[in-house]
Design an enzyme around this catalytic site. Structure first.
Site, short mmCIF file in Angstrom:
data_model
loop_
_atom_site.label_atom_id
_atom_site.label_comp_id
_atom_site.label_asym_id
_atom_site.label_seq_id
_atom_site.Cartn_x
_atom_site.Cartn_y
_atom_site.Cartn_z
CE LYS A 1 94.01 -23.90 -38.80
NZ LYS A 1 92.51 -24.02 -38.80
CE LYS B 1 87.16 -16.49 -42.12
NZ LYS B 1 88.27 -16.65 -40.78
CG ASP C 1 92.79 -24.31 -35.12
OD1 ASP C 1 92.00 -24.63 -35.80
OD2 ASP C 1 93.94 -24.94 -34.70
CB THR D 1 83.38 -25.21 -34.07
OG1 THR D 1 83.98 -23.96 -34.80
CG2 THR D 1 84.02 -26.42 -34.93
CD GLN E 1 90.00 -23.92 -42.41
OE1 GLN E 1 90.75 -24.10 -41.74
NE2 GLN E 1 88.76 -23.64 -42.38
CB SER F 1 84.46 -17.56 -40.06
OG SER F 1 85.22 -17.81 -38.91
#
Ligand code: NDP
Ligand code: 2IT
Length: 443
Positions: A125, A89, A165, A208, A110, A375
């Site tokens: 990522k 993820k 992102d 975020t 991550q 998410s």
């Protein structure tokens, strides 16, 4: 400790042209030394050698045709770093600076961030060196479709779930989702950050930035302080910055800056977030345009946003944007707390300066984990074919951020590093992943 030193040396030797990845790995490996010393099992089973190596690196060609009819070729990436605690993820970044080092550093970070959320998600990522700036709507769509035509083979709702992102927001996720569905015929939660009419979660857009403020507020509260009435400096003007500004202002702070790669704006009356949203989300413009909404504000083309005195600093743009000089300037001007909205925005020297000077420093793995946590809530909603209210998602997010603070604080105390949240976050994130890896054997 020699095992840690050997692994850092090995990472440096094996990744000679990947400075960002080496930086991220060195920080984690250095912080977790007390855990590795205390428990020999990690060394016995070569856990560190294994955790610094991605499970799989996908690199692919992305070709598309621009408005002038010219063939364009970009490079695409998806690094599937670690699946010990759940499907890979993590976001996709479209920016000309993207290379394997940047995607590997982001994928590595991550792993621990996702572990800190307490939710079952592994680390990954991806992205491309495609530059969305100045591209037409059709060019963006064609690029996203071509990118997904290569990516779809390696992702899936229970395999790897990308999101946004830098340079990837709701528009790009929509085009990629459409192409995934067209190729595979599967209507599934394969991406997060989707639009609300096709499986997106309420509050993911805000998550975020909101999560960053929830965590910073919890850190301040635990030190008998609060963001209310404080002056806050924010860098960036994208998704994370906009919703960090929004929530900080809702809690009574005065946010006086925002920036992009051309310069920064200073508004002594507090940033007008609706103006910023109009510029960035609707017009896709530059922060300089803010002056036409607020003529009393100032625009600085060549300055650095960290020169502006503040109580709380929130770097929300990109990696290594906060160097030692900026950190010292902030400290000299009375800054008391830093929350990292961006991924790895502070250099190692800047982090050392914050910690030595007893600045409350919330590292990115913890501070910006609200995006990926939400998410994961989107994934839960998709797999149960439900959609939750904004209030429910926001309240879950708030609980998750408070829990992250509690866990990193407890780990810092347990390992003799009270208020060093770099150590606390790295240890708390590491333990869950490492123990899951041990339990699953040599795979
Ligand atoms: P956006 O693309 O929405 O915004 C990025 C902002 O940062 C823009 O203002 C951009 O300015 C600025 N920026 C980007 N690269 C640079 C650079 N090299 N130098 C100076 N300024 C730069 O991205 P996000 O807001 O989503 O992401 C910001 C940061 O937050 C990144 O580090 C990302 O990894 C991190 N993050 C994002 C999450 C999310 O959910 N979106 C979750 C967790 C972390 P310009 O327009 O001039 O390029
Ligand atoms: O860095 C990050 O955590 C993100 N870009 C969000 C990842 C996600 O899967 O929501």
């Amino acid at each position: 400790m020699s095992y840690i030193h050997d692994i850092i040396h090995r990472v440096e030797e094996q990744n000679k042209n990947q400075p960002e990845f080496v930086q991220a790995a060195t920080e984690v490996l250095t912080s977790i030394a007390p855990v590795i010393e205390k428990n020999q099992i990690y060394q016995k089973w070569s856990l560190l050698e294994r955790i610094v190596e991605p499970e799989r690196v996908n690199m692919f060609k992305v070709t598309w045709i621009d408005e002038a009819g010219k063939v364009q070729t970009n490079r695409g990436y998806r690094v599937q770093f670690n699946s010990a605690i759940g499907p890979y993820k993590g976001g996709l970044r479209f920016h000309p600076s993207v290379n394997l080092s940047i995607i590997k550093f982001l994928g590595f970070e991550q792993i621990f961030k996702n572990s800190l959320t307490g939710l079952p998600i592994g680390g990954g990522k991806g992205g491309s060196d495609f530059d969305p700036k100045g591209k037409s709507e059709l060019e963006i769509m064609h690029f996203c479709q071509s990118f997904m035509t290569s990516l779809y083979r390696v992702i899936g709702a229970d395999v790897d779930v990308p999101a946004g992102d830098i340079g990837v927001g709701g528009r790009e996720i929509g085009y990629m989702f459409g192409q995934y569905k067209r190729i595979t015929g599967h209507y599934e939660g394969v991406l997060t950050g989707k639009g609300l009419s096709y499986g997106g979660s309420l509050a993911r857009t805000e998550a975020t930035g909101f999560g960053l403020i929830y965590l910073v507020e919890e850190m301040l509260r635990d030190h008998s302080d609060s963001i209310e009435g404080k002056t806050v400096v924010v860098s960036g003007a994208g998704n994370v910055a906009i919703y960090a500004i929004t929530k900080a202002q809702q809690l009574g702070a005065k946010v006086v800056t925002a920036s992009d790669s051309n310069g920064y704006i200073y508004d002594a009356d507090g940033i007008d977030v609706e103006a910023l949203k109009d510029i960035k989300e609707v017009k896709r413009g530059r922060v300089k345009q803010y002056l036409s909404y607020r003529p009393n504000a100032k625009y600085f083309e060549n300055g650095c946003v960290w020169e502006v005195p503040c109580y709380v600093a929130l770097p929300c743009a990109t990696q290594n944007e906060m160097d030692i000089y900026s950190a010292k300037t902030l400290i000299k001007n009375g800054c008391k707390a830093v929350g990292e909205g961006a991924n790895m925005p502070s250099t190692p020297e800047a982090i050392d300066a914050f910690i030595e000077n007893k600045i409350l420093f919330a590292p990115s793995k913890a501070a910006n984990a609200g995006g990926v946590a939400t998410s994961a809530l989107e994934m839960s909603q998709n797999s149960s074919h439900l959609s939750w209210t904004f209030k429910k998602v926001d309240s879950e997010l708030n609980k998750i951020m408070k829990n992250i603070y509690a866990n990193m604080n407890a780990a810092a105390i347990e390992y003799g590093a009270k208020d060093n949240f770099v150590v606390g976050a790295n240890i708390a994130g590491f333990l869950k992943v490492a123990d899951a890896m041990l339990a699953q054997g040599i795979v």
